[in-house]
Enzyme design. Structure first.
Site, PDB file in Angstrom:
ATOM      1  N   ARG A 100       0.826  -1.211   0.000  1.00  0.00           N
ATOM      2  CA  ARG A 100       0.000   0.000   0.000  1.00  0.00           C
ATOM      3  C   ARG A 100       0.856   1.255   0.000  1.00  0.00           C
ATOM      4  O   ARG A 100       0.529   2.248  -0.664  1.00  0.00           O
ATOM      5  CB  ARG A 100      -0.949  -0.031   1.202  1.00  0.00           C
ATOM      6  CG  ARG A 100      -2.089  -1.043   1.026  1.00  0.00           C
ATOM      7  CD  ARG A 100      -2.794  -1.341   2.320  1.00  0.00           C
ATOM      8  NE  ARG A 100      -4.047  -2.084   2.139  1.00  0.00           N
ATOM      9  CZ  ARG A 100      -4.729  -2.622   3.133  1.00  0.00           C
ATOM     10  NH1 ARG A 100      -4.297  -2.520   4.384  1.00  0.00           N
ATOM     11  NH2 ARG A 100      -5.855  -3.264   2.905  1.00  0.00           N
ATOM     12  N   HIS A 114      -6.784  -6.330  -0.359  1.00  0.00           N
ATOM     13  CA  HIS A 114      -7.468  -6.763   0.866  1.00  0.00           C
ATOM     14  C   HIS A 114      -6.732  -7.992   1.367  1.00  0.00           C
ATOM     15  O   HIS A 114      -6.285  -8.820   0.562  1.00  0.00           O
ATOM     16  CB  HIS A 114      -8.929  -7.137   0.593  1.00  0.00           C
ATOM     17  CG  HIS A 114      -9.509  -7.925   1.723  1.00  0.00           C
ATOM     18  ND1 HIS A 114      -9.975  -7.330   2.872  1.00  0.00           N
ATOM     19  CD2 HIS A 114      -9.623  -9.268   1.926  1.00  0.00           C
ATOM     20  CE1 HIS A 114     -10.375  -8.276   3.713  1.00  0.00           C
ATOM     21  NE2 HIS A 114     -10.159  -9.454   3.165  1.00  0.00           N
TER      22      HIS A 114
END
Ligand code: CDP
Ligand code: MG
Length: 199
Positions: free
Chosen positions: A143, A166
């Site tokens: 991320r 996720h």
């Protein structure tokens, strides 16, 4: 990988969210996990419906409030007033808002669903993903490497935070999410050539 009675070898579910696929990052992100020694044991690309993605998340009051709290923490870090941003300080209300945005986000394009297997897979995958908000995620994490967006940006644009991946965070989430995305399909069983070295 040698079988381990203590449960060190785990499975976990990863989604490459629509932004990761649309940005052409699927291969690079999968490589991050594979390089650490996590083995792909199931993989598919799907165009999920709104109803399907709505049932992906736990949707418990605790989970909804947790998403709201993450938003509030970002505001605090940035010295912003939640009332001015979203009109409330209630984590539940903010969490419900984010939940609706998540449904839009996850159903907005193709998603790659993967089951990884490996040592401490649940924690290792979360560590590789980095913190929920790319702005706060370690720069070496997935991320943090591919985005710098935050809850402030998400709220300003009335969208979920596009954070690329996720990953299940508990054995309960693994059980629910692998059943949700793969149903009765059995993960593949095979040995990777480097398993004896990695274990
Ligand atoms: O994905 P993770 O487990 O790190 O976080 P979560 O608290 O389970 O939230 C699920 C997802 O909701 C996040 O990955 C974000 O995409 C989104 N989210 C958001 O858009 N804004 C927030 N304030 C909190 C979460
Ligand atoms: Mg989560």
């Amino acid at each position: 990988m040698s079988p381990n009675a203590a449960g060190i070898v785990e499975r976990t579910l990863v989604l490459l969210k629509p932004d990761a696929v649309a940005r052409g990052l699927a291969g690079q992100i999968l490589a991050r996990f594979e390089t650490v020694g996590l083995k792909i044991v199931a993989l598919k690309m799907v165009m999920p419906t709104r109803d399907f993605v709505a049932r992906h998340y736990p949707n418990t009051p605790e989970w909804i409030a947790g998403m709201g709290k993450k938003t509030l923490e970002t505001y605090k870090d940035r010295g912003l007033d939640p009332i001015a941003e979203v009109g409330t300080t209630d984590p539940m209300k903010i969490g419900e808002m984010v939940k609706a945005w998540n449904i839009d986000y996850l159903s907005s394009g193709p998603v790659v669903a993967v089951i990884f297997e490996g040592l401490h897979a649940i924690t290792t995958v979360r560590k590789l993903c980095g913190a929920t908000m790319p702005f706060s995620a370690d720069p070496g994490s997935i991320r943090g490497s591919y985005s710098s967006t935050s809850a402030v940006v998400g709220n300003a644009t009335k969208r979920a935070v596009r954070n690329l991946v996720h990953a299940s965070s508990t054995p309960e989430e693994v059980a629910h999410e692998t059943a949700h995305w793969f149903g009765p399909e059995k993960p593949c069983v095979y040995r990777r050539a480097d398993e004896d070295i990695l274990a």
